[in-house]
Design a protein around this motif. Structure first.
Motif, PDB file in Angstrom:
ATOM      1  N   LEU A   1       0.836  -1.194   0.000  1.00 27.47           N
ATOM      2  CA  LEU A   1       0.000   0.000   0.000  1.00 27.47           C
ATOM      3  C   LEU A   1       0.874   1.248   0.000  1.00 27.47           C
ATOM      4  O   LEU A   1       1.891   1.312   0.697  1.00 27.47           O
ATOM      5  CB  LEU A   1      -0.925   0.044   1.220  1.00 27.47           C
ATOM      6  N   ASN A   2       0.461   2.220  -0.790  1.00 26.03           N
ATOM      7  CA  ASN A   2       1.092   3.530  -0.773  1.00 26.03           C
ATOM      8  C   ASN A   2      -0.021   4.560  -0.786  1.00 26.03           C
ATOM      9  O   ASN A   2      -1.206   4.214  -0.861  1.00 26.03           O
ATOM     10  CB  ASN A   2       2.029   3.693  -1.975  1.00 26.03           C
ATOM     11  N   HIS A   3       0.334   5.827  -0.741  1.00 27.17           N
ATOM     12  CA  HIS A   3      -0.696   6.861  -0.647  1.00 27.17           C
ATOM     13  C   HIS A   3      -1.608   6.894  -1.865  1.00 27.17           C
ATOM     14  O   HIS A   3      -2.752   7.332  -1.761  1.00 27.17           O
ATOM     15  CB  HIS A   3      -0.038   8.237  -0.457  1.00 27.17           C
ATOM     16  N   SER A   4      -1.102   6.444  -3.006  1.00 27.17           N
ATOM     17  CA  SER A   4      -1.878   6.582  -4.233  1.00 27.17           C
ATOM     18  C   SER A   4      -2.185   5.262  -4.933  1.00 27.17           C
ATOM     19  O   SER A   4      -2.849   5.262  -5.963  1.00 27.17           O
ATOM     20  CB  SER A   4      -1.134   7.496  -5.220  1.00 27.17           C
ATOM     21  N   TYR A   5      -1.725   4.141  -4.391  1.00 26.80           N
ATOM     22  CA  TYR A   5      -1.962   2.880  -5.088  1.00 26.80           C
ATOM     23  C   TYR A   5      -1.895   1.694  -4.138  1.00 26.80           C
ATOM     24  O   TYR A   5      -1.416   1.795  -3.001  1.00 26.80           O
ATOM     25  CB  TYR A   5      -0.941   2.686  -6.222  1.00 26.80           C
ATOM     26  N   ILE A   6      -2.371   0.547  -4.639  1.00 25.40           N
ATOM     27  CA  ILE A   6      -2.220  -0.756  -3.994  1.00 25.40           C
ATOM     28  C   ILE A   6      -1.623  -1.688  -5.041  1.00 25.40           C
ATOM     29  O   ILE A   6      -2.063  -1.705  -6.188  1.00 25.40           O
ATOM     30  CB  ILE A   6      -3.562  -1.305  -3.487  1.00 25.40           C
ATOM     31  N   LEU A   7      -0.624  -2.467  -4.650  1.00 29.79           N
ATOM     32  CA  LEU A   7      -0.016  -3.440  -5.558  1.00 29.79           C
ATOM     33  C   LEU A   7      -0.109  -4.815  -4.903  1.00 29.79           C
ATOM     34  O   LEU A   7       0.402  -5.028  -3.805  1.00 29.79           O
ATOM     35  CB  LEU A   7       1.449  -3.093  -5.838  1.00 29.79           C
ATOM     36  N   LEU A   8      -0.767  -5.735  -5.582  1.00 23.69           N
ATOM     37  CA  LEU A   8      -0.888  -7.110  -5.094  1.00 23.69           C
ATOM     38  C   LEU A   8      -0.034  -8.022  -5.961  1.00 23.69           C
ATOM     39  O   LEU A   8      -0.133  -7.987  -7.199  1.00 23.69           O
ATOM     40  CB  LEU A   8      -2.349  -7.574  -5.115  1.00 23.69           C
ATOM     41  N   SER A   9       0.801  -8.829  -5.330  1.00 21.00           N
ATOM     42  CA  SER A   9       1.702  -9.733  -6.051  1.00 21.00           C
ATOM     43  C   SER A   9       1.512 -11.145  -5.510  1.00 21.00           C
ATOM     44  O   SER A   9       1.549 -11.368  -4.297  1.00 21.00           O
ATOM     45  CB  SER A   9       3.158  -9.292  -5.875  1.00 21.00           C
ATOM     46  N   ASN A  10       1.315 -12.086  -6.405  1.00 17.53           N
ATOM     47  CA  ASN A  10       1.011 -13.467  -6.039  1.00 17.53           C
ATOM     48  C   ASN A  10       1.955 -14.408  -6.793  1.00 17.53           C
ATOM     49  O   ASN A  10       2.078 -14.319  -8.018  1.00 17.53           O
ATOM     50  CB  ASN A  10      -0.452 -13.762  -6.389  1.00 17.53           C
ATOM     51  N   ASN A  11       2.583 -15.332  -6.046  1.00 19.18           N
ATOM     52  CA  ASN A  11       3.568 -16.231  -6.666  1.00 19.18           C
ATOM     53  C   ASN A  11       2.931 -17.475  -7.265  1.00 19.18           C
ATOM     54  O   ASN A  11       3.416 -18.588  -7.118  1.00 19.18           O
ATOM     55  CB  ASN A  11       4.648 -16.623  -5.656  1.00 19.18           C
ATOM     56  N   GLU A  12       1.832 -17.288  -7.957  1.00 24.48           N
ATOM     57  CA  GLU A  12       1.149 -18.391  -8.639  1.00 24.48           C
ATOM     58  C   GLU A  12       1.904 -18.745  -9.925  1.00 24.48           C
ATOM     59  O   GLU A  12       2.863 -18.083 -10.307  1.00 24.48           O
ATOM     60  CB  GLU A  12      -0.290 -17.986  -8.975  1.00 24.48           C
ATOM     61  N   GLN A  13       1.400 -19.753 -10.642  1.00 25.68           N
ATOM     62  CA  GLN A  13       2.060 -20.181 -11.874  1.00 25.68           C
ATOM     63  C   GLN A  13       1.874 -19.184 -13.007  1.00 25.68           C
ATOM     64  O   GLN A  13       2.657 -19.177 -13.961  1.00 25.68           O
ATOM     65  CB  GLN A  13       1.524 -21.553 -12.315  1.00 25.68           C
ATOM     66  N   GLY A  14       0.872 -18.365 -12.957  1.00 22.25           N
ATOM     67  CA  GLY A  14       0.645 -17.373 -13.993  1.00 22.25           C
ATOM     68  C   GLY A  14      -0.713 -17.533 -14.660  1.00 22.25           C
ATOM     69  O   GLY A  14      -1.360 -18.573 -14.562  1.00 22.25           O
ATOM     70  N   LEU A  15      -1.139 -16.491 -15.361  1.00 27.59           N
ATOM     71  CA  LEU A  15      -2.433 -16.503 -16.028  1.00 27.59           C
ATOM     72  C   LEU A  15      -2.390 -17.324 -17.306  1.00 27.59           C
ATOM     73  O   LEU A  15      -1.429 -17.261 -18.074  1.00 27.59           O
ATOM     74  CB  LEU A  15      -2.867 -15.068 -16.375  1.00 27.59           C
ATOM     75  N   ARG A  16      -3.451 -18.105 -17.518  1.00 27.62           N
ATOM     76  CA  ARG A  16      -3.632 -18.804 -18.786  1.00 27.62           C
ATOM     77  C   ARG A  16      -4.544 -17.958 -19.673  1.00 27.62           C
ATOM     78  O   ARG A  16      -5.170 -17.007 -19.203  1.00 27.62           O
ATOM     79  CB  ARG A  16      -4.270 -20.176 -18.541  1.00 27.62           C
ATOM     80  N   ALA A  17      -4.611 -18.330 -20.943  1.00 32.31           N
ATOM     81  CA  ALA A  17      -5.456 -17.578 -21.872  1.00 32.31           C
ATOM     82  C   ALA A  17      -6.910 -17.584 -21.414  1.00 32.31           C
ATOM     83  O   ALA A  17      -7.609 -16.569 -21.487  1.00 32.31           O
ATOM     84  CB  ALA A  17      -5.335 -18.156 -23.275  1.00 32.31           C
ATOM     85  N   ARG A  18      -7.366 -18.731 -20.911  1.00 29.57           N
ATOM     86  CA  ARG A  18      -8.759 -18.811 -20.473  1.00 29.57           C
ATOM     87  C   ARG A  18      -9.024 -17.944 -19.243  1.00 29.57           C
ATOM     88  O   ARG A  18     -10.136 -17.449 -19.055  1.00 29.57           O
ATOM     89  CB  ARG A  18      -9.127 -20.271 -20.194  1.00 29.57           C
ATOM     90  N   ASP A  19      -8.011 -17.746 -18.393  1.00 25.64           N
ATOM     91  CA  ASP A  19      -8.178 -16.859 -17.246  1.00 25.64           C
ATOM     92  C   ASP A  19      -8.348 -15.410 -17.703  1.00 25.64           C
ATOM     93  O   ASP A  19      -9.197 -14.675 -17.192  1.00 25.64           O
ATOM     94  CB  ASP A  19      -6.971 -16.967 -16.319  1.00 25.64           C
ATOM     95  N   VAL A  20      -7.527 -15.007 -18.666  1.00 27.12           N
ATOM     96  CA  VAL A  20      -7.623 -13.648 -19.192  1.00 27.12           C
ATOM     97  C   VAL A  20      -8.977 -13.438 -19.862  1.00 27.12           C
ATOM     98  O   VAL A  20      -9.624 -12.401 -19.689  1.00 27.12           O
ATOM     99  CB  VAL A  20      -6.478 -13.371 -20.184  1.00 27.12           C
ATOM    100  N   LEU A  21      -9.426 -14.440 -20.608  1.00 34.06           N
ATOM    101  CA  LEU A  21     -10.717 -14.335 -21.290  1.00 34.06           C
ATOM    102  C   LEU A  21     -11.850 -14.214 -20.279  1.00 34.06           C
ATOM    103  O   LEU A  21     -12.813 -13.465 -20.480  1.00 34.06           O
ATOM    104  CB  LEU A  21     -10.938 -15.546 -22.196  1.00 34.06           C
ATOM    105  N   ALA A  22     -11.759 -14.951 -19.171  1.00 32.00           N
ATOM    106  CA  ALA A  22     -12.791 -14.856 -18.126  1.00 32.00           C
ATOM    107  C   ALA A  22     -12.781 -13.479 -17.475  1.00 32.00           C
ATOM    108  O   ALA A  22     -13.838 -12.903 -17.189  1.00 32.00           O
ATOM    109  CB  ALA A  22     -12.572 -15.941 -17.076  1.00 32.00           C
ATOM    110  N   ILE A  23     -11.587 -12.913 -17.224  1.00 33.62           N
ATOM    111  CA  ILE A  23     -11.479 -11.569 -16.649  1.00 33.62           C
ATOM    112  C   ILE A  23     -12.100 -10.534 -17.576  1.00 33.62           C
ATOM    113  O   ILE A  23     -12.700  -9.557 -17.127  1.00 33.62           O
ATOM    114  CB  ILE A  23      -9.995 -11.240 -16.363  1.00 33.62           C
ATOM    115  N   CYS A  24     -11.974 -10.788 -18.880  1.00 38.92           N
ATOM    116  CA  CYS A  24     -12.496  -9.855 -19.881  1.00 38.92           C
ATOM    117  C   CYS A  24     -13.916 -10.221 -20.307  1.00 38.92           C
ATOM    118  O   CYS A  24     -14.356  -9.863 -21.412  1.00 38.92           O
ATOM    119  CB  CYS A  24     -11.579  -9.830 -21.109  1.00 38.92           C
ATOM    120  N   SER A  25     -14.625 -10.958 -19.476  1.00 38.54           N
ATOM    121  CA  SER A  25     -15.997 -11.349 -19.769  1.00 38.54           C
ATOM    122  C   SER A  25     -16.890 -10.985 -18.595  1.00 38.54           C
ATOM    123  O   SER A  25     -16.414 -10.533 -17.558  1.00 38.54           O
ATOM    124  CB  SER A  25     -16.079 -12.863 -20.055  1.00 38.54           C
TER     125      SER A  25
END
Length: 634
Positions: free
Chosen positions: A121-145
């Protein structure tokens, strides 16, 4: 029997611009075959196998699909639903954090690491970082749906709504997502609400310097950057960030386990988005099984009536059906089109209507799978489940021979709840609706609730009142009597207008109306105390307040993260105390009405407790005046 009833009701009127889209500046391939393959070819690749060029092409294709979707009425439906799911579904301003923790729980992890979610956390933003394997194409498509998820119940995931990521728009208008080859962002508001699911490709030079070090240090992490809506170093921003920190309950980890999921996803993403949202908004949005009745009363209030009649809604119950009849002018084509759309309404704020969600009619599917609507020449019905959830907005034409009484199992408990849901106080806040009739054919019992204005209160009408730092316009009071079959109840109801502050960004008129009502009978118990035309929630007060609050999508709570609602809350607090000071009848019973004397504060959220604190502060300041009734001194 039902045919005869409807024939009888036919004697009175009964009911229950093309948009041009411009392209944002982005490069999209003109090769149709390549456009199709850009989505399909990445479906089975792991995050490490996707190149930056492939990811960019994928994002550009989704952008192309979203910006060239030109079915105008369906686009309006989707946009309406996106706004509700993206920005006003949750009461808590920090609910998005729990959704992102849920996402982190459901992600894939290498067996050699300890799954971790880092929140900076900072005064102007929040940054979340997760050590997962990474996004798949289907995950991105779901986020964009819209309301689509790659999670399944069988895999024991927490999330199943597919709306979790969209909650970040409650905190940020420009979220960025960086994961392996993926670099994308969203920007709202864009041309319309489709911007909630329209990704924009970004490059390394677009990454803010404040987060570039974290991203370069952990390139295999998934990073979500949320520049805050609030201006940095302001009390609002600091309060919001403090709430974020408090929202991280250590006990969350007690229920976290890591699971893996197989690769399953179907194309036809836009239809699936619509169906997912329809199911969510229609079937499982409301906590109360009889909430639909309040929505239909709202419809009746917002309808148009001939000036020569008393607006009335008749509710008939039998063992197997409900029949609602309203003597409005009748449905217009635009009304039918809104009913057959998703989160689209013909109501406007300027017309002072209660309803603005466009999802109210669909609440009837909580009570019926086959609702019928008959209004003048209109005769239509819906049948769910059909082929898919599009059946919620797919009308079927019916004829008189289809008007047969259905014979379903008795549901006395449900029908009893329907009757109890008709709170007489609903009529106190209605501008048009004056009468409710409840006909219980099971018991051959008719209940009529009617509103009667019997005169003014002892508070004189005033064009402008200044109290402390608040200004109330056109303040007036009325004594209103609600007649029922068992007697009547009397209320003192006070109404005024207030100017909306310039700092509040609202697409609404510059003035808004607020109302406070007090029951005169000392033994009268209010079922609900917060209204937005219709009942919203109960705070245990001995008075009720009505205002144009912005509500969560299911109308069962006030959105606590909206400056406009906070503005309304403080004005209601001041108006409450002003009325106690200036109406002699109220002043005599001020200890009965003051919330600080008659409720347990532990039952309320901190947001509502601030209203009690404001009232307490004013009461303490003016307590000598309130107690000085016998002397008549002011």
């Amino acid at each position: 029997m039902m045919v005869l009833k409807i024939d009888k009701l036919k004697l009175i009127p009964t009911t229950i611009k093309n948009v041009e889209f411009r392209h944002l500046s982005t490069v999209v391939s003109a090769d149709k075959n390549n456009e199709k393959n850009a989505i399909d070819e990445l479906q089975n690749l792991s995050p490490n196998e996707i190149t930056s060029k492939q990811a960019e092409k994928f994002i550009q294709e989704i952008y192309h699909r979203r910006t060239t979707f030109n079915d105008n009425d369906m686009r309006k439906s989707i946009c309406g639903s996106l706004k509700h799911l993206g920005s006003d579904l949750y009461t808590s301003p920090v609910h998005f954090l729990h959704e992102l923790i849920q996402n982190a729980k459901d992600n894939f992890y290498d067996t050699s690491i300890i799954p971790c979610l880092r929140i900076e956390l900072n005064h102007s933003y929040i940054l979340l970082s997760n050590n997962e394997q990474g996004l798949r194409a289907r995950d991105v498509l779901a986020i964009c749906s819209l309301a689509v998820s790659t999670k399944t119940i069988e895999q024991d995931h927490i999330g199943e709504k597919g709306v979790g990521f969209n909650s970040v728009f409650g905190a940020s208008n420009e979220p960025m997502l960086i994961s392996h080859a993926w670099k994308l962002c969203f920007h709202v508001p864009g041309l319309d609400a489709m911007s909630y699911i329209t990704p924009l490709w970004i490059t390394d030079k677009d990454l803010p310097e404040c987060i570039s070090k974290q991203i370069s240090t952990y390139p295999q992490y998934t990073h979500l950057y949320l520049p805050l809506k609030f201006q940095a170093h302001t009390p609002e921003a600091n309060s919001f960030l403090d709430q974020v920190i408090k929202a991280v309950d250590p006990c969350i980890l007690l229920n976290m386990q890591i699971y893996h999921r197989p690769t399953t996803f179907n194309d036809n993403d836009m239809r699936k988005s619509i169906c997912g949202s329809l199911k969510h908004l229609r079937s499982d949005l409301y906590t109360s099984p009889v909430h639909f009745l309040h929505e239909l009363i709202q419809h009746a209030e917002d309808n148009f009536y001939d000036t020569s009649i008393i607006p009335c809604l008749r509710i008939e119950l039998n063992h197997s059906y409900l029949l609602l009849s309203n003597n409005e002018q009748g449905l217009r084509a635009r009304d039918v089109l809104a009913i057959c759309s998703l989160a689209v309404s013909t109501k406007t704020i300027e017309q002072d209507h209660i309803g603005e969600k466009g999802v109210d009619f669909k609440s009837v599917f909580g009570a019926s799978n086959e609702p019928m609507l008959i209004s003048h020449t209109w005769k239509l019905c819906f049948h769910v489940p059909g082929l898919d959830a599009m059946s919620y907005i797919t009308p079927l034409w019916i004829t008189d021979k289809d008007l047969l009484e259905s014979h379903t199992a008795e549901a006395n408990s449900f029908l009893d709840q329907v009757i109890k849901a008709v709170d007489p106080c609903i009529l106190l806040n209605m501008r048009q609706l004056k009468k409710l009739e409840i006909v219980d054919e099971r018991q051959k019992k008719v209940t009529i609730i009617e509103k009667q204005i019997i005169g003014p209160t002892k508070l004189e009408e005033q064009s402008s009142v200044i109290f402390e730092d608040f200004t109330f316009l056109n303040l007036s009071g009325s004594a209103i009597r609600l007649h029922t079959s068992t007697g009547y109840s009397t209320f003192r109801v006070y109404m005024c207008y207030i100017n909306v502050a310039n700092y509040i960004e609202q697409e609404r008129p510059p003035k808004t109306r607020i109302t406070i009502g007090f029951p005169c009978e000392k033994d009268y118990e209010l079922a609900r105390t917060v209204y937005q035309g219709l009942p919203v929630c109960d705070l245990g007060f001995n008075f009720l307040c009505n205002a144009d609050f912005q509500l969560v999508t299911n109308r069962e709570n006030v959105r606590e993260n909206v400056p406009f609602n906070t503005f309304i809350r403080t004005h209601l607090s001041a108006l409450f105390v002003y009325l106690l000071l200036n109406d002699i009848d109220l002043r005599k019973d001020f200890n009965r009405y003051c919330p600080l004397f008659n409720i347990y504060q532990g039952k309320h959220s901190s947001w509502w407790l601030l209203m009690i604190d404001y009232i307490k502060k004013f009461i303490n300041k003016y307590l000598p005046l309130l107690l000085d009734i016998p002397t008549g001194r002011h």
